[in-house]
Design an enzyme around this catalytic site. Structure first.
Site, PDB file in Angstrom:
ATOM      1  N   THR A  85     -14.912  -3.340  -7.032  1.00 24.04           N
ATOM      2  CA  THR A  85     -14.749  -2.983  -5.692  1.00 24.04           C
ATOM      3  C   THR A  85     -16.437  -3.085  -5.216  1.00 24.04           C
ATOM      4  O   THR A  85     -16.877  -3.673  -4.531  1.00 24.04           O
ATOM      5  CB  THR A  85     -14.105  -2.072  -5.122  1.00 24.04           C
ATOM      6  OG1 THR A  85     -12.797  -1.895  -5.445  1.00 24.04           O
ATOM      7  CG2 THR A  85     -14.230  -1.933  -3.494  1.00 24.04           C
ATOM      8  N   LYS A 143       0.802  -1.176  -0.137  1.00 20.06           N
ATOM      9  CA  LYS A 143       0.115   0.205  -0.150  1.00 20.06           C
ATOM     10  C   LYS A 143       0.852   1.187  -0.083  1.00 20.06           C
ATOM     11  O   LYS A 143       1.969   0.805   0.508  1.00 20.06           O
ATOM     12  CB  LYS A 143      -0.981   0.137   1.292  1.00 20.06           C
ATOM     13  CG  LYS A 143      -2.210   0.835   0.946  1.00 20.06           C
ATOM     14  CD  LYS A 143      -3.076  -0.034   0.177  1.00 20.06           C
ATOM     15  CE  LYS A 143      -4.703   0.476  -0.059  1.00 20.06           C
ATOM     16  NZ  LYS A 143      -5.711  -0.276  -0.419  1.00 20.06           N
TER      17      LYS A 143
END
Length: 417
Positions: A190, A106
């Site tokens: 998503t 990330k």
């Protein structure tokens, strides 16, 4: 909203909860509670007026036992070292839960993109891509979009990397525009996995999704797509919110029209036929399903005591603190955890990477069919694990699945040196 809980400490607590079920060497568990490396860098770039500005940026590579590091890049003033460490850990376990052969990574830049022009954002992005160059690669670390980033930023990173490396490597990043090597279905992925997870959860609980009431906290890409797809499945979306406020209509509203209203005005607030509500009021509405789709720590233990939803499906990463999990578990409220519910993004990113490596594109129909298979299979494994182990909630069951798969990969490879 609560911002007090440290997301990295929340992640470590979640790993500990699952480790209590697994018969694993404590040293291995400790390894799985910390990132392998973290890049922290200062980016100096030129503003449009010729002045220089320096901002802080990060990239955390949490675990690579199952494949290349994978995870998004967010632009938000709240980005911190601990936040990206936590998010990279959640990504590692998310990939393992849906059995995608990636590790976890990330990144983020501590800025509010609204404060910068498009040209300035491009210079910031390319400066970050230059710093990331030694770390990323098609088989090393593959970034993707996250909060406040999208196809435009991914295209800039791809171009910067390819220019500096003097190569063509579309698989170095995912979430790109179609003409730059992106995948059909990636933008909606998503939100689609959130809707699929809600559908499977309602079926598992023996309830009918048709006519069920839904509240969505956070109306960005994930929240708005989930709302639209849940509406398609027959649910009634009765509330939505963004950073400016919330709206509520007892009889529901058209989520796609609300998205159009937000695109035109900048917020969901003021949509005709709805009443204004606060964020906390939305989170505590008496609805069948609550979808937190904003940032982490949206619900803490105190607020969880007032949550009246029967089911929570996490579209955001880490929207519930560990204290909130405990309160909700005691009250019998099931939570479909983020590391399954919002895994559609990384799953279709994997599909995009596969297409890039094969130089062969898939149809949107194939992407959506494969995504549905992955999410439903993962949900079935989650429920089986929950029902066959003494675990307090679905989240712990998900970590049992994810950690177990990572530990297996680690054991099979052996420890070296």
């Amino acid at each position: 909203m609560s911002s007090e809980a440290n997301p990295f400490e929340s992640l470590r607590e979640q790993v500990d909860d699952a480790a209590a079920v697994l018969e694993t060497d404590p040293g291995v568990i400790e390894r799985l509670k910390n990132p392998e490396r973290v890049l922290e860098t200062n980016l100096t770039f030129e503003r449009d007026d010729g002045s220089l500005e320096t901002v802080r940026a990060y990239r955390s590579q949490f675990n690579g036992d199952r494949g290349p590091y994978k995870g998004g890049i967010r632009y938000h003033p709240g980005v911190t070292r601990d936040e990206v460490k936590a998010l990279s850990g959640w990504m590692a376990y998310k990939c393992a839960v849906v059995d995608v052969p990636y590790g976890g990574g990330k990144g983020g830049i501590a800025i509010d993109p609204a404060d910068y022009s498009a040209d300035e954002l491009e210079r910031i992005t390319r400066a970050f891509a230059t710093e990331l160059r030694p770390l990323i690669g098609e088989d090393r670390d593959i970034p993707a979009p996250d909060v406040n980033t999208g196809q435009r930023e991914m295209n800039w990173i791809k171009d910067t990397y390819e220019t500096l490396e003097n190569t063509t490597a579309p698989g170095v990043i995912t979430g790109k525009a179609i003409d730059s090597g992106g995948s059909e279905g990636r933008v909606e992925a998503t939100g689609r996995s959130v809707a699929l997870s809600a559908r499977e959860a309602f079926d598992w609980l023996g309830r009918d999704l048709s006519g069920a009431t839904v509240a969505v906290q956070g109306y960005g890409n994930a929240g708005s797509v989930a709302a639209a797809l849940l509406d398609d499945l027959g649910a009634d979306v009765v509330a939505a919110s963004d950073s400016s406020g919330g709206i509520h209509a007892a009889d529901g509203f058209d989520p796609r029209e609300v998205k159009a209203h937000k695109s035109e005005t900048g917020s969901v607030t003021g949509y005709s036929g709805t009443d204004a509500i606060s964020n906390d009021e939305l989170l505590t509405l008496d609805v069948d399903c609550l979808v937190p789709a904003a940032l982490e720590n949206a619900v803490n233990g105190d607020l969880a005591a007032d949550v009246r939803a029967d089911l929570i499906v996490e579209a955001a990463n880490g929207p519930l603190t560990p204290d909130a999990d405990d309160v909700l578990a005691d009250r019998g409220v099931h939570v479909v955890p983020d590391i399954l519910a919002n895994a559609g993004g990384v799953t279709v990113s994997y599909f995009e990477w596969v297409q890039n490596r094969q130089r062969f594109g898939w149809t949107e129909e194939r992407v959506n069919e494969e995504l549905e298979r992955v999410i439903t299979d993962a949900f079935d494994t989650l429920v089986e694990t929950y029902e066959s182990n003494e675990v307090p909630n679905l989240r712990t069951a998900a970590y049992v699945v994810g950690i177990g798969r990572i530990v297996n990969a680690y054991d099979q490879a052996g420890n070296w040196p």
